[in-house]
Write a protein that holds these residues in place. Sequence first.
Motif, PDB file in Angstrom:
ATOM      1  N   LYS A 168       0.862  -1.170   0.000  1.00 58.64           N
ATOM      2  CA  LYS A 168       0.000   0.000   0.000  1.00 58.64           C
ATOM      3  C   LYS A 168       0.904   1.227   0.000  1.00 58.64           C
ATOM      4  CE  LYS A 168      -3.457  -2.459   2.769  1.00 58.64           C
ATOM      5  NZ  LYS A 168      -4.163  -2.522   4.080  1.00 58.64           N
ATOM      6  N   LEU A 169       0.526   2.244  -0.771  1.00 58.98           N
ATOM      7  CA  LEU A 169       1.428   3.377  -0.962  1.00 58.98           C
ATOM      8  C   LEU A 169       0.754   4.704  -0.643  1.00 58.98           C
ATOM      9  CD1 LEU A 169       3.044   2.300  -4.348  1.00 58.98           C
ATOM     10  CD2 LEU A 169       4.013   2.048  -2.066  1.00 58.98           C
ATOM     11  N   ILE A 170       1.487   5.542   0.076  1.00 58.42           N
ATOM     12  CA  ILE A 170       1.070   6.917   0.340  1.00 58.42           C
ATOM     13  C   ILE A 170       2.181   7.824  -0.181  1.00 58.42           C
ATOM     14  CG2 ILE A 170       0.389   8.609   2.081  1.00 58.42           C
ATOM     15  CD1 ILE A 170      -0.344   6.270   3.914  1.00 58.42           C
ATOM     16  N   GLY A 171       1.817   8.802  -0.993  1.00 60.70           N
ATOM     17  CA  GLY A 171       2.798   9.719  -1.542  1.00 60.70           C
ATOM     18  C   GLY A 171       2.603  11.125  -1.016  1.00 60.70           C
ATOM     19  N   TYR A 172       3.712  11.819  -0.766  1.00 60.30           N
ATOM     20  CA  TYR A 172       3.667  13.210  -0.290  1.00 60.30           C
ATOM     21  C   TYR A 172       4.659  14.018  -1.113  1.00 60.30           C
ATOM     22  CZ  TYR A 172       4.125  17.268   2.837  1.00 60.30           C
ATOM     23  OH  TYR A 172       4.152  18.544   3.362  1.00 60.30           O
ATOM     24  N   LEU A 183      -1.521   4.775  -6.170  1.00 58.93           N
ATOM     25  CA  LEU A 183      -1.253   5.252  -4.824  1.00 58.93           C
ATOM     26  C   LEU A 183      -2.556   5.293  -4.036  1.00 58.93           C
ATOM     27  CD1 LEU A 183       1.536   6.056  -5.992  1.00 58.93           C
ATOM     28  CD2 LEU A 183       1.371   8.172  -4.668  1.00 58.93           C
ATOM     29  N   ASP A 184      -2.520   4.817  -2.823  1.00 57.75           N
ATOM     30  CA  ASP A 184      -3.723   4.825  -1.989  1.00 57.75           C
ATOM     31  C   ASP A 184      -4.074   6.226  -1.523  1.00 57.75           C
ATOM     32  OD1 ASP A 184      -4.390   1.734  -1.223  1.00 57.75           O
ATOM     33  OD2 ASP A 184      -2.243   2.038  -1.510  1.00 57.75           O
ATOM     34  N   GLN A 185      -3.055   7.063  -1.317  1.00 54.34           N
ATOM     35  CA  GLN A 185      -3.280   8.457  -0.955  1.00 54.34           C
ATOM     36  C   GLN A 185      -2.220   9.316  -1.630  1.00 54.34           C
ATOM     37  OE1 GLN A 185      -4.195   9.489   3.267  1.00 54.34           O
ATOM     38  NE2 GLN A 185      -3.977   7.294   3.652  1.00 54.34           N
ATOM     39  N   SER A 194      -1.179  17.834   5.148  1.00 55.25           N
ATOM     40  CA  SER A 194      -0.151  17.601   6.163  1.00 55.25           C
ATOM     41  C   SER A 194       0.577  16.294   5.870  1.00 55.25           C
ATOM     42  CB  SER A 194      -0.813  17.535   7.541  1.00 55.25           C
ATOM     43  OG  SER A 194       0.086  17.026   8.505  1.00 55.25           O
ATOM     44  N   LEU A 195       1.793  16.207   6.376  1.00 60.55           N
ATOM     45  CA  LEU A 195       2.552  14.960   6.279  1.00 60.55           C
ATOM     46  C   LEU A 195       2.051  13.918   7.281  1.00 60.55           C
ATOM     47  CD1 LEU A 195       5.067  13.546   4.989  1.00 60.55           C
ATOM     48  CD2 LEU A 195       6.462  14.649   6.755  1.00 60.55           C
ATOM     49  N   ASP A 196       1.257  14.354   8.240  1.00 59.89           N
ATOM     50  CA  ASP A 196       0.844  13.487   9.353  1.00 59.89           C
ATOM     51  C   ASP A 196       0.199  12.170   8.932  1.00 59.89           C
ATOM     52  OD1 ASP A 196       1.857  15.487  10.872  1.00 59.89           O
ATOM     53  OD2 ASP A 196      -0.026  16.026  11.871  1.00 59.89           O
ATOM     54  N   PRO A 197      -0.752  12.151   7.975  1.00 63.77           N
ATOM     55  CA  PRO A 197      -1.370  10.866   7.614  1.00 63.77           C
ATOM     56  C   PRO A 197      -0.349   9.832   7.142  1.00 63.77           C
ATOM     57  CG  PRO A 197      -2.677  12.671   6.748  1.00 63.77           C
ATOM     58  CD  PRO A 197      -1.396  13.275   7.245  1.00 63.77           C
ATOM     59  N   LEU A 198       0.642  10.297   6.402  1.00 66.94           N
ATOM     60  CA  LEU A 198       1.691   9.376   5.935  1.00 66.94           C
ATOM     61  C   LEU A 198       2.478   8.835   7.121  1.00 66.94           C
ATOM     62  CD1 LEU A 198       4.060   9.863   2.919  1.00 66.94           C
ATOM     63  CD2 LEU A 198       5.027   9.350   5.162  1.00 66.94           C
ATOM     64  N   LEU A 199       2.846   9.708   8.041  1.00 70.09           N
ATOM     65  CA  LEU A 199       3.636   9.284   9.192  1.00 70.09           C
ATOM     66  C   LEU A 199       2.874   8.304  10.070  1.00 70.09           C
ATOM     67  CD1 LEU A 199       5.070  12.773  10.214  1.00 70.09           C
ATOM     68  CD2 LEU A 199       6.230  11.014   8.872  1.00 70.09           C
TER      69      LEU A 199
END
Length: 368
Positions: A168-172, A183-185, A194-199
């Motif tokens: 599963k991938l989250i990109g920022y 990408l899932d997000q 914010s970077l928070d969801p990825l962290l």
Amino acid sequence: MPKIHKVVATVWYNKEDMHALRQVFPDAQFVYVNFFDKQKLTEEVRDADVAILMGDVDPCLLGENTLQWIHCDHAGLNGSARPEVFARGIPVTGAAGRSAPVLAEHCIYFMLQSCYHTKELLAAQAKGQWGVPGMNTWRGLYGRTAGIVGLGNNGRMLAERLHAFGMKLIGYDKFPIRGLDYLDQKLCANEGDSLDPLLEQSDFVILTLALTDETYHIINRDTLTKMKPGTFLVNIARGGTVCTDDLVEALENGHLGGAGLDVFETQPLPPDHPLWRMQNVYITPHSTPQVPHRAGRSIEIIRENARRFEAGEPLRNLMTPADAISVDKAESGWSRLMHVDAGKQKIDVKMLEKFLGKRDWTDPSEWL
């Protein structure tokens, strides 16, 4: 449309690649200068249109000359993104993307080291020991979440490969992320994300972003605390993106599961630094393997930009003010080489060959 009449190059290529670079500008005068010969470089660029450099933009290129385009043959342009360079108004480009495939591999190498507890398995192998306590709890990459911070050339290559692993991938990224619909997000700083969801969601947080004033110490005590317990951090970007002291603290208190580190705020990393001795830290000394024929990939970027230059089109990998970083945060990179002056210092060619490879020519007439 602008025409290229004279090119000055300082790159450290072999004979075949120098010939190929020369053929990018078949109708132009082509002059080679050793990058450390500042007097000759200053003289040759007085009436040149293009400079193809091994390192950053040297101060000697900012005097009275006719340069209309400077290319730095490496990825990061932080060392060139200085006020005096922007004030001079010469477009500067770089070689970003030439090593993206192996940089993506490098990230996965670190991630697999973590999944397979390489240090523990090698220690068991050395003792002839069958099995390691707790190995029944180990998990691979499949089905886990990777957060990629920075979706430029390197981040995109990494996303493609991790998608193939079934992650599963989250990109920022600072800018909207185009494509990569698997990408899932997709998080965009410029759109207020914010970077928070990825962290908070990632099992692996991977840094593939440029070092700028905005990204300096983007990983710090606050962002490390927001990572879920056991997260593995990978940094193949620049050392300054991570606050080293805060990273050590997070590793020592057990909140962070481990780290794969190729770059550091201080390079070389001092031999007495605690990171060397941490069981859950994997270190490579800024040493990603090369892609096959890396110089050839650089030449293709230069070739495309030469076409764009004469066609009046926007240049690829163009340096912008966003590449700038305060002097006290900048990493050395090419800076020490940039200030070498052959007229004042003895150049250790053997030392250069150790890091840059041995050239198979001594005189430009061999490839011109």
